[in-house]
Design a protein around this motif. Structure first.
Motif, mmCIF file in Angstrom:
data_model
loop_
_atom_site.group_PDB
_atom_site.id
_atom_site.type_symbol
_atom_site.label_atom_id
_atom_site.label_comp_id
_atom_site.label_asym_id
_atom_site.label_seq_id
_atom_site.Cartn_x
_atom_site.Cartn_y
_atom_site.Cartn_z
ATOM 1 N N GLU A 307 0.816 -1.217 0.000
ATOM 2 C CA GLU A 307 0.000 0.000 0.000
ATOM 3 C C GLU A 307 0.850 1.268 0.000
ATOM 4 N N LYS A 308 2.077 1.124 0.479
ATOM 5 C CA LYS A 308 2.979 2.302 0.524
ATOM 6 C C LYS A 308 3.708 2.550 -0.796
ATOM 7 N N LEU A 309 3.615 1.631 -1.747
ATOM 8 C CA LEU A 309 4.399 1.781 -2.981
ATOM 9 C C LEU A 309 3.989 3.048 -3.721
ATOM 10 N N LYS A 310 5.004 3.737 -4.248
ATOM 11 C CA LYS A 310 4.724 4.956 -5.001
ATOM 12 C C LYS A 310 4.842 4.640 -6.488
ATOM 13 N N VAL A 311 3.717 4.751 -7.179
ATOM 14 C CA VAL A 311 3.689 4.443 -8.610
ATOM 15 C C VAL A 311 3.571 5.769 -9.352
ATOM 16 N N GLY A 312 4.427 5.978 -10.360
ATOM 17 C CA GLY A 312 4.358 7.260 -11.062
ATOM 18 C C GLY A 312 5.290 7.316 -12.244
ATOM 19 N N PRO A 313 5.288 8.476 -12.939
ATOM 20 C CA PRO A 313 6.182 8.646 -14.084
ATOM 21 C C PRO A 313 7.621 8.842 -13.604
ATOM 22 N N TYR A 314 8.580 8.558 -14.467
ATOM 23 C CA TYR A 314 9.994 8.664 -14.072
ATOM 24 C C TYR A 314 10.367 10.102 -13.737
ATOM 25 N N THR A 315 9.580 11.035 -14.204
ATOM 26 C CA THR A 315 9.869 12.452 -13.966
ATOM 27 C C THR A 315 9.463 12.893 -12.559
ATOM 28 N N ALA A 316 8.783 12.017 -11.813
ATOM 29 C CA ALA A 316 8.274 12.427 -10.499
ATOM 30 C C ALA A 316 9.292 12.274 -9.378
ATOM 31 N N GLY A 317 10.521 11.905 -9.711
ATOM 32 C CA GLY A 317 11.553 11.842 -8.669
ATOM 33 C C GLY A 317 12.058 10.429 -8.442
ATOM 34 N N ASP A 318 13.228 10.364 -7.783
ATOM 35 C CA ASP A 318 13.899 9.071 -7.610
ATOM 36 C C ASP A 318 13.245 8.192 -6.551
ATOM 37 N N ASP A 319 12.232 8.732 -5.848
ATOM 38 C CA ASP A 319 11.576 7.880 -4.846
ATOM 39 C C ASP A 319 10.366 7.143 -5.425
ATOM 40 N N GLU A 361 -3.761 10.341 -16.734
ATOM 41 C CA GLU A 361 -4.897 9.419 -16.874
ATOM 42 C C GLU A 361 -4.740 8.506 -18.093
ATOM 43 N N ASP A 362 -3.987 8.968 -19.097
ATOM 44 C CA ASP A 362 -3.832 8.134 -20.305
ATOM 45 C C ASP A 362 -2.569 7.272 -20.272
ATOM 46 N N GLY A 363 -1.806 7.352 -19.171
ATOM 47 C CA GLY A 363 -0.601 6.518 -19.046
ATOM 48 C C GLY A 363 -0.988 5.060 -18.816
ATOM 49 N N PHE A 364 0.003 4.166 -19.008
ATOM 50 C CA PHE A 364 -0.299 2.723 -18.968
ATOM 51 C C PHE A 364 -0.026 2.133 -17.575
ATOM 52 N N PHE A 365 -0.524 2.821 -16.546
ATOM 53 C CA PHE A 365 -0.231 2.400 -15.166
ATOM 54 C C PHE A 365 -1.171 1.293 -14.690
ATOM 55 N N VAL A 366 -0.617 0.399 -13.895
ATOM 56 C CA VAL A 366 -1.438 -0.579 -13.160
ATOM 57 C C VAL A 366 -0.927 -0.564 -11.722
ATOM 58 N N GLY A 367 -1.842 -0.441 -10.781
ATOM 59 C CA GLY A 367 -1.441 -0.459 -9.370
ATOM 60 C C GLY A 367 -0.980 -1.853 -8.956
ATOM 61 N N PRO A 368 -0.248 -1.938 -7.834
ATOM 62 C CA PRO A 368 0.229 -3.250 -7.387
ATOM 63 C C PRO A 368 -0.931 -4.141 -6.936
ATOM 64 N N SER A 369 -0.864 -5.401 -7.325
ATOM 65 C CA SER A 369 -1.923 -6.350 -6.948
ATOM 66 C C SER A 369 -1.310 -7.559 -6.269
ATOM 67 N N LEU A 370 -2.046 -8.086 -5.287
ATOM 68 C CA LEU A 370 -1.584 -9.281 -4.564
ATOM 69 C C LEU A 370 -2.718 -10.304 -4.514
ATOM 70 N N PHE A 371 -2.401 -11.507 -4.976
ATOM 71 C CA PHE A 371 -3.346 -12.631 -4.877
ATOM 72 C C PHE A 371 -2.887 -13.592 -3.786
ATOM 73 N N ASP A 372 -3.843 -14.111 -3.030
ATOM 74 C CA ASP A 372 -3.540 -15.206 -2.103
ATOM 75 C C ASP A 372 -4.360 -16.426 -2.554
ATOM 76 N N ARG A 373 -3.976 -17.593 -2.042
ATOM 77 C CA ARG A 373 -4.676 -18.854 -2.316
ATOM 78 C C ARG A 373 -4.794 -19.121 -3.818
#
Ligand code: NAD
Length: 499
Positions: A307-319, A361-373
């Motif tokens: 949940e803490k992962l920062k997803v973004g464009p490369y221009t948004a900083g090294d973090d 909004e038009d970028g090809f982003f997908v948020g992190p997903s976790l499956f169990d079982r």
């Protein structure tokens, strides 16, 4: 719009075929350039230039060839930021990750500077009366590399640096999705003093690949990409009598034993599962905790980290932790697979499907997903997802966990997290997978070892980089010599035993 080119005989050359592919900025979804797709005639012209240049390069002594690579390393360091920026702009990965992409290629170039040593042959003095035998390694001639989108700097360098150090001329067919960095690398090699024609970059798609496969003067092909294409190129290339090595897809399992340090294991899984949006052939895509308690503890530790992962464009900083997927088609495929996991009964613990980034909004982003079982018959387990999706498969015992990794059709990389040396040794010895990590989630070996998967992750008998690359890009010639003082009899009509 920017129109990219090929790089032939020391210069950028416009495409002639009239066919082009769009190159996106994955963060914005915009088409930022178009790349020409070569015809068979354009490929043949590049091969003709390479063939004309190769004998002179092969005759250049290996130390002088190595000096070109030495200068190339200096230029890579000089232009590191420029290369990383161009790479991130077309691929979408973060800038630190793009620098790592260049760096891991650069390290293979550094290894290849040892070519004079690696190319030394073998010599037997006095193999018989007045007879000496020696073996030498000679270049193959014109060779080709076909590379994937996910490491547009590193993998081209893994291919062309050893091939060129060995005295071959090289035809590089990079991915059409991020072709700018390979072109920049070819320019830097020219600036470093490489003669024209020794590194030709021919951009293209299947038509260019088929032209490489059909060209009788291309002696060897090194491929990296998805397994179906690896199998196609391996079968067709071998049938044409070429030397071929093809590296394919992956489904890398990480086994977490009950005695593992759970914080370390969770940190490792998050980095190895979601880094570069999961678009790494060595990404961990399956976590296999042993025992229900281990599985519950792991999920509990993974969720807040994800949940803490920062997803973004490369221009948004090294973090920024990771960026968009490479194309809209790649994003849609990953979203489709997440949907199939839900439909087939896996538990979607973290759902990244609705991720939106203001201004992108038009970028090809997908948020992190976790499956169990997750279970072995599900599509999300059987297929390589190549996206920011981690699947947890619960195993009751170490043997069950080991069996899962061993039964999967892919065999690129794997890892075990444990404090128990016996278990780790047993795992490393029994597993049928090419690269193994012990408390190391992404066990990519350094340049002086070799890299390669087993099962459907690798076709051919030699690995990439390290000493294997020098074997792949050379052939052995063995000379048996007898000088007049050794000639004691007349003609001989039988195989003579050495006495
Ligand atoms: P891809 O197979 O789509 O493309 C790889 C290359 O093959 C590109 O140059 C492309 O132009 C060409 N190609 C694509 N379709 C073709 C066709 N029908 N006929 C002939 N050539 C074709 O792979 P990709 O999407 O660029 O890369 C991702 C894949 O590469 C993943 O499966 C990943 O696991 C794999 N990979 C493997 C390794 C490894 O060392 N095992 C390393 C990096 C990536």
């Amino acid at each position: 719009m920017q129109e990219l080119s090929h790089f032939i005989d020391g210069a950028r050359v416009a495409g002639q075929s009239g066919r082009f592919a769009d190159v996106y900025n994955p963060a914005t979804g915009e088409v930022q350039a178009r790349v020409p797709l070569a015809s068979a005639a354009e490929l043949a012209a590049a091969v003709a230039g390479a063939r004309a240049a190769q004998p002179g390069w092969a005759a250049t002594n290996p130390q002088r060839r190595a000096r070109v690579l030495m200068e190339f390393v200096r230029l890579l360091n000089r232009d590191m930021d420029k290369l990383a920026e161009a790479l991130s702009r077309e691929h979408g990965k973060t800038l630190p990750d793009a620098r790592g992409d260049v760096q891991r290629g650069l390290e293979v170039v550094e290894f290849c500077i040892g070519a004079p040593h690696l190319l030394k042959g073998e010599y037997t003095d006095g193999a018989g009366p007045g007879i000496d035998i020696y073996s030498m390694r000679q270049p193959l001639g014109v060779v080709a590399g076909i590379t994937p989108f996910n490491f547009p700097a590193m993998i081209p360098m893994w291919k062309f640096a050893p091939a060129i150090a060995c005295g071959n001329a090289f035809i590089l067919k990079p991915s059409e999705r991020d072709p700018s960095v390979p072109l920049m690398l070819a320019e830097l090699m020219a600036e470093a003093g490489l003669p024209d024609g020794i590194l030709q970059v021919v951009n293209g798609d299947k038509a260019a690949v088929d032209a490489i496969l059909d060209h009788p003067e291309i002696m060897a092909i090194g491929f990296v990409g998805s397994t179906p294409i690896a199998q196609y190129i391996y079968a067709k290339g071998c049938a044409a009598g070429k030397r071929v090595q093809c590296f394919g897809g992956a489904k890398n399992h990480m086994i977490i034993m009950p005695d593992a340090d759970m914080d370390q294991a969770a940190d490792a899984l998050v980095g190895a599962g979601y880094g570069a949006a999961g678009e790494r052939c060595m990404a961990i895509s399956v976590a296999v905790p042993v025992g229900e308690k281990t599985a519950d503890a792991l999920v509990e530790k993974l969720i807040p980290r994800i949940e803490k992962l920062k997803v973004g464009p490369y221009t948004a900083g090294d973090d920024v932790d990771y960026g968009p997927l490479v194309t809209g088609a790649a994003r849609d495929r990953v979203l489709g697979l997440i949907g199939s996991g839900v439909a087939q009964g896996a538990e979607l613990v973290v759902d990244g499907r609705d991720f939106r980034l203001q201004g992108y909004e038009d970028g090809f982003f997908v948020g992190p997903s976790l499956f169990d079982r997750v279970t072995p018959e599900m599509d999300i387990y059987r297929q390589e997802i190549f996206g920011p999706v981690l699947s947890q498969v619960r195993a009751a015992s170490y043997d069950e966990a080991l069996g899962l990794a061993m039964d999967h059709e892919y065999g690129n990389g794997t890892a075990i997290f444990t404090r128990d040396g016996d278990t780790a040794r047993d795992f490393a010895s029994r597993i049928n997978i090419g690269m193994v990590g012990i408390n190391v989630p992404i066990p990519v070996p350094l340049a002086y070892h070799t890299f390669g998967g087993w099962k459907k992750s690798g076709f051919g008998d030699l690995n990439q980089h390290g000493p294997d690359a020098f074997r792949f890009y050379t052939r052995t010639k063995t000379v048996t010599a007898r000088w007049p003082s050794g000639l004691k009899e007349g003609g001989e009509f039988h195989f003579k035993a050495m006495d």
